[in-house]
Design a protein around this motif. Sequence first.
Motif, mmCIF file in Angstrom:
data_model
loop_
_atom_site.group_PDB
_atom_site.id
_atom_site.type_symbol
_atom_site.label_atom_id
_atom_site.label_comp_id
_atom_site.label_asym_id
_atom_site.label_seq_id
_atom_site.Cartn_x
_atom_site.Cartn_y
_atom_site.Cartn_z
ATOM 1 N N SER A 79 0.846 -1.196 0.000
ATOM 2 C CA SER A 79 0.000 0.000 0.000
ATOM 3 C C SER A 79 0.880 1.244 0.000
ATOM 4 O O SER A 79 1.968 1.253 0.559
ATOM 5 N N GLY A 80 0.390 2.255 -0.666
ATOM 6 C CA GLY A 80 1.129 3.509 -0.738
ATOM 7 C C GLY A 80 2.172 3.558 -1.839
ATOM 8 O O GLY A 80 2.753 4.600 -2.084
ATOM 9 N N THR A 81 2.427 2.436 -2.496
ATOM 10 C CA THR A 81 3.394 2.400 -3.588
ATOM 11 C C THR A 81 2.651 2.642 -4.896
ATOM 12 O O THR A 81 1.708 1.911 -5.204
ATOM 13 N N PRO A 82 3.051 3.669 -5.664
ATOM 14 C CA PRO A 82 2.398 3.880 -6.962
ATOM 15 C C PRO A 82 2.539 2.632 -7.843
ATOM 16 O O PRO A 82 3.590 1.975 -7.844
ATOM 17 N N LEU A 83 1.463 2.305 -8.579
ATOM 18 C CA LEU A 83 1.465 1.084 -9.390
ATOM 19 C C LEU A 83 2.597 1.056 -10.391
ATOM 20 O O LEU A 83 3.213 0.009 -10.593
ATOM 21 N N ASP A 84 2.892 2.188 -11.035
ATOM 22 C CA ASP A 84 3.963 2.175 -12.035
ATOM 23 C C ASP A 84 5.308 1.848 -11.394
ATOM 24 O O ASP A 84 6.102 1.101 -11.961
ATOM 25 N N GLU A 85 5.559 2.362 -10.194
ATOM 26 C CA GLU A 85 6.811 2.036 -9.492
ATOM 27 C C GLU A 85 6.839 0.560 -9.106
ATOM 28 O O GLU A 85 7.852 -0.118 -9.253
ATOM 29 N N PHE A 86 5.713 0.057 -8.585
ATOM 30 C CA PHE A 86 5.649 -1.345 -8.194
ATOM 31 C C PHE A 86 5.873 -2.253 -9.399
ATOM 32 O O PHE A 86 6.658 -3.198 -9.338
ATOM 33 N N LEU A 87 5.179 -1.971 -10.504
ATOM 34 C CA LEU A 87 5.320 -2.823 -11.690
ATOM 35 C C LEU A 87 6.748 -2.782 -12.236
ATOM 36 O O LEU A 87 7.212 -3.767 -12.810
ATOM 37 N N GLY A 88 7.450 -1.687 -12.029
ATOM 38 C CA GLY A 88 8.843 -1.595 -12.463
ATOM 39 C C GLY A 88 9.768 -2.545 -11.723
ATOM 40 O O GLY A 88 10.900 -2.774 -12.156
ATOM 41 N N THR A 89 9.310 -3.114 -10.613
ATOM 42 C CA THR A 89 10.142 -4.047 -9.839
ATOM 43 C C THR A 89 9.846 -5.504 -10.165
ATOM 44 O O THR A 89 10.494 -6.397 -9.624
ATOM 45 N N ILE A 90 8.879 -5.757 -11.057
ATOM 46 C CA ILE A 90 8.435 -7.118 -11.344
ATOM 47 C C ILE A 90 9.273 -7.741 -12.456
ATOM 48 O O ILE A 90 9.542 -7.114 -13.479
ATOM 49 N N ALA A 91 9.672 -8.985 -12.252
ATOM 50 C CA ALA A 91 10.310 -9.805 -13.295
ATOM 51 C C ALA A 91 9.688 -11.197 -13.171
ATOM 52 O O ALA A 91 9.669 -11.781 -12.086
ATOM 53 N N TRP A 92 9.159 -11.696 -14.273
ATOM 54 C CA TRP A 92 8.457 -12.973 -14.250
ATOM 55 C C TRP A 92 9.368 -14.111 -14.700
ATOM 56 O O TRP A 92 10.125 -13.948 -15.648
ATOM 57 N N PRO A 93 9.258 -15.283 -14.066
ATOM 58 C CA PRO A 93 10.008 -16.450 -14.552
ATOM 59 C C PRO A 93 9.434 -16.922 -15.892
ATOM 60 O O PRO A 93 8.300 -16.584 -16.255
#
Length: 185
Positions: A79-93
């Motif tokens: 919570s409190g993390t902007p979605l664009d910033e959060f999605l920038g940390t995602i890497a999928w196997p």
Amino acid sequence: MSNVSPSGTPMAASPLTRAVLEIDEYASGLGWDQPARLFALVDTARLRTDEPELAAQLGLDDAGSFAPLTPIEQDEIPSGTPLDEFLGTIAWPGAVAGCAMTVERLMLPPSAEASVPEGLDEAGLASWVSAHPERQEVRMTVAVLRDGARESALRLREKDSPSEVLTGSGLVPGLAEALSATFES
């Protein structure tokens, strides 16, 4: 013979459309005023072969017919993390064929655009929109595959019915772009 699956999703729909509608139905069952949710989309047949224990936990271990893509909800978005910033940390196997997200937002009709006050910061704009008499609450479910395919489902709170869900590949292009970026190396 019916052309609707037991979940109510049209059987003729593409696998990605079926996944988006399945996630929309799941989110609808949770009610409104929910946080954003992120899902991995995995190939169901591959999941049953490669991860039989997980498939069993998800109820995919019997001989019934299954949707080609299985959505698997991920950990809660901070919570409190902007979605664009959060999605920038995602890497999928590599086993993940795609991903999806469901978010709730307020929308205004295009006619309201001309009346937006000048000089509002993000918080001020959000406050103005939330007080606007023509605002609509909407739940958006957007899914993308590694191959670039996209699909979206939109559900208005005031028309909260499975028969009132709008689907299309280009309904929420910004979120689709952000989700697609999670697959770029």
